[in-house]
Write an enzyme that holds these catalytic residues in place. Sequence first.
Site, short mmCIF file in Angstrom:
data_model
loop_
_atom_site.label_atom_id
_atom_site.label_comp_id
_atom_site.label_asym_id
_atom_site.label_seq_id
_atom_site.Cartn_x
_atom_site.Cartn_y
_atom_site.Cartn_z
N HIS A 302 -19.43 -21.70 35.96
CA HIS A 302 -18.61 -22.85 36.35
C HIS A 302 -19.51 -24.08 36.24
CE1 HIS A 302 -16.08 -25.51 38.67
NE2 HIS A 302 -15.16 -24.57 38.80
N ARG A 325 -11.93 -32.82 39.01
CA ARG A 325 -11.90 -33.44 37.67
C ARG A 325 -10.46 -33.60 37.20
NH1 ARG A 325 -14.70 -29.34 34.62
NH2 ARG A 325 -15.09 -28.21 36.56
C1 SIN Z 1 -10.97 -21.12 39.44
O1 SIN Z 1 -12.03 -20.49 39.44
O2 SIN Z 1 -9.94 -20.70 38.93
C2 SIN Z 1 -10.90 -22.49 40.03
C3 SIN Z 1 -12.20 -22.86 40.58
C4 SIN Z 1 -12.25 -24.30 40.84
O3 SIN Z 1 -11.66 -24.73 41.84
O4 SIN Z 1 -12.88 -25.03 40.10
#
Ligand code: SIN
Length: 527
Positions: A302, A325
């Site tokens: 991430h 974002r």
């Molecule tokens: C996700 O992992 O699907 C969302 C994570 C996030 O909130 O960026």
Amino acid sequence: MTRHHILSILLLTILIPITAVLFHNYSAFSPVFRARFSQMATTNKSPVIVVGAGLAGLSASYSAIQSGASVRLLERAPKPGGNSIKASSGINGAPTRFQNVEKYGVDTSFWDDTTRSAGVRLNSASVSPTVKRRREELITVLTNRSASAIDFLTDLGVDLSVVAQLGGHSLPRTHRGAGKTPPGASIVTTLLTKLKEQGPDRFQLVTDSEVTRLLTDSNAPKGTVKVTGVEYKNRQDGSTRLLHGPVVFTTGGFAGDTHGLLAKYRPDLDGLPSTNDPRPGTHTILSDVGAKLVDMDAVQIHPTGFIDPANPASPLKFLAAEMLRGEGGILLHNGKRVINELQTREKVSNALMALPAKNEDSLRQWDVQLLLDPGATEAAAGHVGFYLWKGLLQKKKIAELDETTRQTLKEYAAVVRGEKEDELGRKAFGNWRLTEEDVDEGEEEVCVGRVTPITHFTMGGAVFNTKAQILTAELGEEQEGKEIEGLWGAGEITGGLHGDNRLGGSSLLECVVFGRVAGEEAAKYRV
Ligand code: SIN
Ligand code: FAD
């Protein structure tokens, strides 16, 4: 009227309501009778054993009970929720009544976005037709049932009325609530409450109980595997117990197993911090009975974990939700944007990790700023309040920012206003409202925090099919006859669905969609 008459009338006024209540309760059509009957039917059969109390396990438990079974939910941790309870951006669904049809039209592109995001594992010319078909079948179930997953949760009382656009999605379809409770917590707590309402005959959550082994039938025909239950260890007193029944395996991924499965499949990720709590992966429990694993090297980085200024070298980080974002936030390195912030996670993370790394203690981290203008701050107010309180975001007047950053903000404001194209290709700007004039005046406040790429999610896992059965066949092999009898799986433990890159918001979704399928199938199977 004689005394006898008066007594008779009194007796009747008492007896009639009692008879009516009794008749109502024991009539074959009454809810009370049906509930009692189905309870009796349930107790004659083994319970469905669900392993892991994250969202996949809770969804499976609920649907197994709806299908007439009783459920034992075994959870390793002292409390239920897993990584699911930490989810902060939301759950995908399309088309739903919460999406803005007037602005975007009916959402028909979820399947296309998901297959594109799956990358070369699905789309390269070298992928065999069987592998392609299997992956697409899973994506079809996920996306086709996404709207009913949202309905299912909202019917239970979860607020999912706010919709944001995350990276790799062509329009807003990630649902969360309007209040301060993040979506993971509100979904998990609602489901848990509904399950507990079923009473202990139908539902038992057993915490501090770690499943260590699947039990199998040694008399199963040659070449087949039949699971008959689990062995589990009480983590308080160390005792070991056996439990018999069909098993739904929902133990999550291995991004938190830093020195175990993660080091085995992706040694190159050593030193990256994580959003996942540390815990051992469970995939070998499945492979020990013959389950095949797929895509184990596909680990999602991430792009934005918060670096806490008070503890920059912590290996466990709070996630800077992608929704920040989506609602308008931008990413800066030395005051300049480096990538379209709404590209897929894989692409955003790769772009950030191509910048010079900054080693802090034994961690590999990067120097990237997340900046929210007043519009994005307002749209994400519930989350932002928490991050400000934790010291992960700070408020700053524009006049306090350095010259390069102010120049970037002016250029970006012109892009958002439609005066020019974004050189990095961003087309959706969320709720950004800062203008070039605002930047010149310098009085408005923005929120700024330091973020870095982190390990977050594991795309790989057990090979499964559209009925959530775990298989002893590779993804590209003939699968018929290779289903492990008595074993289903859902959520992050399964593999093959997301390919190279999972879209944000699609994990909560897979938990609900395949969790419900698994629970229903296991309930039907009970012996
Ligand atoms: C996700 O992992 O699907 C969302 C994570 C996030 O909130 O960026
Ligand atoms: P989990 O929720 O992790 O649950 C697995 C459970 O199994 C755990 O409780 C664990 O203790 C238990 N367990 C493990 N081993 C055993 C064992 N041997 N015996 C018994 N129990 C065991 N996804 C989205 O779609 N949207 C988001 O907004 C989002 N935000 C996220 C934010 C954060 C910070 C994180 C970490 C993830 C986020 N994700 C999000 C990803 C998503 O939350 C997870 O991938 C998903 O919830 C996994 O659910 P699960 O039920 O498969 O596993």
